[in-house]
Motif scaffolding. Structure first.
Motif, short mmCIF file in Angstrom:
data_model
loop_
_atom_site.label_atom_id
_atom_site.label_comp_id
_atom_site.label_asym_id
_atom_site.label_seq_id
_atom_site.Cartn_x
_atom_site.Cartn_y
_atom_site.Cartn_z
N GLY A 1 0.48 -0.96 0.28
CA GLY A 1 0.19 0.11 -0.36
C GLY A 1 0.81 0.94 -0.14
N PHE A 2 2.41 1.28 0.68
CA PHE A 2 2.49 2.90 0.65
C PHE A 2 4.72 2.46 -0.51
N VAL A 3 4.63 1.78 0.39
CA VAL A 3 6.01 1.30 0.41
C VAL A 3 6.97 1.06 -1.44
N TYR A 4 6.53 0.10 -1.69
CA TYR A 4 6.35 -0.54 -2.73
C TYR A 4 6.54 0.64 -4.28
N SER A 5 5.55 1.60 -4.39
CA SER A 5 5.63 2.37 -5.70
C SER A 5 6.07 2.88 -5.71
N GLN A 6 7.82 3.26 -5.02
CA GLN A 6 8.98 3.96 -5.06
C GLN A 6 9.93 3.12 -5.88
N ALA B 1 11.04 -4.65 -9.87
CA ALA B 1 11.82 -6.45 -10.21
C ALA B 1 12.02 -6.98 -8.66
N LEU B 2 12.66 -4.65 -8.20
CA LEU B 2 13.28 -4.79 -6.93
C LEU B 2 11.42 -5.00 -6.22
N ALA B 3 10.88 -4.89 -5.66
CA ALA B 3 9.25 -4.93 -4.86
C ALA B 3 9.10 -6.25 -5.19
N VAL B 4 9.33 -7.38 -6.43
CA VAL B 4 8.34 -8.65 -6.14
C VAL B 4 9.81 -9.04 -5.91
N PHE C 1 3.79 -3.30 -11.80
CA PHE C 1 3.72 -4.09 -11.11
C PHE C 1 3.00 -5.47 -10.47
N LEU C 2 1.65 -5.27 -10.64
CA LEU C 2 1.16 -6.22 -10.52
C LEU C 2 1.54 -8.07 -11.45
N ARG C 3 1.31 -7.27 -12.60
CA ARG C 3 1.22 -8.10 -13.54
C ARG C 3 2.84 -9.13 -13.13
N ARG C 4 3.44 -8.35 -12.98
CA ARG C 4 5.56 -9.07 -12.59
C ARG C 4 4.35 -10.11 -11.82
N LEU C 5 3.66 -9.13 -10.64
CA LEU C 5 4.08 -10.38 -9.38
C LEU C 5 3.06 -11.38 -9.87
N TYR C 6 1.85 -11.25 -10.14
CA TYR C 6 1.12 -12.32 -9.89
C TYR C 6 1.53 -12.81 -10.69
#
Length: 689
Positions: A324-329, A333-336, A379-384
């Motif tokens: 909700g608050f962190v991965y947007s920044q 690839a790093l967030a996933v 982001f969501l596509r990479r995560l899913y």
């Protein structure tokens, strides 16, 4: 994913000032479920608040209701009044600047241009602004896959009225697709749809505001306390009914608004037929009063009432907040990779558990994505894709898990601790003087309803009261959250309450006309950095004259009431041992159109006012103890003794502009600026080092 908006529409007039239901439908609701078609093994749970569903339906036939932003968007740019032009320039940049404005050169150009007085908006500018505001609020993936919208985005500027009409038609088209898309996903077994109490109240506080003192014993509470569990029961049972009407199935699950739970709420949830609910992990630890372990967190628990069991899931706060608050920044690839590593750690710790660990991730499904690149789609596509390809993980709905692995009823939770997802307490919604005032207004309206008639006899009055019980109004009171529209939220809460009395054909209490929200003092863009004594000639005599001044950007405190273009742009200020110096940067070309104008600098906490009046005979200043000059800028020197200010003290300031007797501009629009005198004189100040 929790989908919710406050109830924006005035039930008596049908008016809707805020556009957020429509805009989140085009940017978030539709694509969040459509993306799952690409990943059939990803099953998810979506929560829809009935009050939001009603507002979505209101835009569609047969009601075809609108909102003020939509009506102004439809209006031909050449027909806009000055007030409407001002509204567009003020509010049609309500979008994330980095993610939704800057990537589009023309929208960014307009954003920059609105603060430049020399480049006033022309009809084409207003038309392009109408288009870009509404176009930017359509999800990028939807824009890219619609040839007409993709062509408009590529064109970028000099739009026509017909092209604007196309964008607005797309808005309503996408909105109409939302609920059918969720019904289709439910039918194919990929999503579970759940609900919340009808108008999103903090249900434990409806049952009894005194429960807030269990977490915070010294919390100040409204008197008398609000105790209406029957209202909480109505909000729950009607939510179930409305959900079944729209989605064809009774909901198994409940997301209590803001994760707010208590023993009373659990009992009401069972009474309404819910099988499970979810809240924050802090509630688990406060209920168990034990060492925090993964084994306890990553499994459903049970609350028993009268031979019935309610399964309760406790969300992983860290994983939820990262999304909700962190991965947007972060880079996608790093967030996933970080997210998967954290899940891998949980898997490693609990791989030998008797049943698979259930990791509950629950968060707002709307508001995070504008902070992500491309609205979070990549982001969501990479995560899913990553998680769907990893045999260690399986995305399931809550009911899918509970059916396969029912929780153990023989070891229920001890008494459920009353609290929310924010610090495990309710101080976000009660305890602050503003919040308590709002509760007192609500309690008085509730008392009026109790003596007037039943819900069946007075449905509209009761509906207004139920809307006013929603959580969002209390959220914006106090000093913990800020919105550019917080005064509008205050006004809307009081409107819903006033409509209770109007529906009863009773006189509206006079104090409901007064704002509850206390205006917040604005802070300078930066403070003075050295003593200064400017030459008062109405000009910037040297480069260094105002170099060390503090500065207030008046575009951030836009206060014009009726005019189409801002007169004042910046307020600079500084101190020497005996005076406060002020400088106002103005649009002098526009001022020459006024036969006479007056600028007042008020110090409300000192009950003092300085007036600068410009007429054909020149500049006159009142009181005489103040000196000043006007040419290209307005400069003034105010004795600190006149303000009764000493080093280390501060004063409040309001700047107002009048044309004749008419108030033209006010800065800030609400509240005051706060200026602080340095704690030391210039002889000993660290400035001089």
């Amino acid at each position: 994913w929790h989908m919710h908006q406050p109830y924006y529409r005035n039930l008596l007039t049908g008016e809707c000032f805020m556009p957020w239901v429509r805009l989140h439908a085009t940017k978030d609701y539709l694509d969040m479920v459509k993306i799952l078609e690409e990943f059939p093994s990803i099953h998810q749970t979506f929560n829809f608040v009935p009050g939001l569903l009603d507002q979505l339906q209101a835009y569609l036939p047969p009601t075809n209701q609108s909102d003020y932003f939509l009506e102004l968007s439809k209006k031909p740019a050449t027909d806009l009044t000055e007030d409407e032009q001002r509204f567009l320039v003020t509010w049609f940049f309500l979008a994330n600047g980095e993610r939704m404005i800057k990537p589009h050169p023309r929208y960014h150009d307009l954003w920059t241009k609105r603060s430049e007085s020399a480049n006033r908006f022309k009809p084409q500018d207003y038309l392009d602004l109408q288009v870009w505001f509404n176009l930017a609020w359509i999800d990028p993936w939807l824009r890219q896959h619609d040839p007409q919208l993709a062509e408009l985005e590529a064109k970028g500027a000099r739009f026509t009225e017909a092209e604007k009409s196309l964008v607005l038609t797309k808005h309503l088209d996408y909105l109409s697709q939302c609920l059918p898309a969720y019904r289709a996903a439910q039918a194919r077994g990929q999503v579970e749809l759940t609900t919340s109490p009808y108008y999103h109240p903090i249900t434990p506080l409806l049952c009894d505001t005194r429960c807030a003192r269990i977490a915070l014993p010294n919390l100040s509470l409204p008197e008398p306390s609000f105790r209406h569990p029957e209202d909480a029961r109505w909000q729950l049972t009607q939510a179930v009914k409305r959900h079944e009407e729209l989605f064809g199935r009774r909901p198994n699950g409940l997301w209590p608004p803001e994760g707010g739970v208590s023993e009373a709420v659990a009992e009401l949830a069972l009474e309404a037929g819910f099988q499970w609910c979810a809240t924050d992990e802090e509630i688990l630890w406060r209920s168990l009063k034990t060492v925090r372990t993964p084994m306890l967190l990553y499994r459903p628990h049970v609350v028993n009432h009268n031979e019935r069991a309610l399964a309760i899931l406790f969300r992983d706060r860290e994983l939820s907040d990262l999304l909700g608050f962190v991965y947007s920044q972060w880079e996608d690839a790093l967030a996933v990779r970080d997210f998967v590593n954290r899940l891998s750690s949980i898997h490693q710790q609990l791989q030998h558990a008797p049943t698979p660990p259930l990791v509950t991730i629950a968060l707002d499904g709307e508001n995070a994505w504008e902070h992500y690149a491309q609205d979070g789609g990549p982001f969501l596509r990479r995560l899913y894709h990553t998680l769907a390809s990893d045999a260690r993980f399986r995305f399931v709905t809550v009911t899918e898990f509970l059916q396969q692995f029912p929780p153990d009823r023989s070891s229920p939770l001890p008494e459920l601790f009353p609290g929310s997802w924010i610090d495990g307490n309710f101080s976000t919604w009660v305890g602050h003087p503003e919040k308590n005032t709002a509760w007192s207004h609500l309690a008085r309206a509730r008392e009026a309803m109790a003596s007037a008639g039943s819900r069946e006899e007075l449905p509209q009055a009761w509906q207004n009261l139920s809307i006013a019980e929603g959580s969002d109004w209390m959220w914006w009171y106090g000093d913990t959250h800020y919105s550019a529209q917080q005064e509008d939220f205050d006004r809307l809460f009081r409107t819903h309450l006033a409509n209770v009395y109007r529906s009863l054909q009773q006189e509206v209490p006079a104090d409901l006309e007064a704002p509850i929200k206390t205006p917040i003092a604005s802070v300078p863009s930066h403070e003075p950095s050295a003593p200064m004594t400017p030459i008062l000639d109405g000009r910037e005599t040297t480069y260094y004259e105002w170099l060390y001044a503090g500065r207030l950007d008046l575009h951030k405190s836009y206060g014009a009431l009726h005019r189409g273009q801002q007169l004042c742009h910046a307020l600079s200020y500084g101190f020497d041992a005996s005076t406060l110096s002020l400088r106002v940067d103005l649009d002098t070309d526009r001022l020459t159109q006024f036969a006479e104008w007056r600028i007042e600098v008020s110090f409300p906490d000192r009950r003092l006012r300085a007036s600068f009046r410009q007429s054909p005979s020149g500049l006159s200043i009142d009181p005489p103890s103040i000196r000043g000059a006007f040419d290209r800028i307005l400069e003034a020197s105010i004795p600190l003794v006149w303000l009764a200010l000493k080093p280390g003290e501060s004063c409040c300031l309001i700047l107002t502009v009048f044309q004749g007797a008419d108030l033209v501009e006010r800065y800030p629009a609400q509240g005051t600026f706060r200026l602080s005198v340095p704690s030391e004189g210039p002889e000993t100040s660290p400035w001089s080092a």
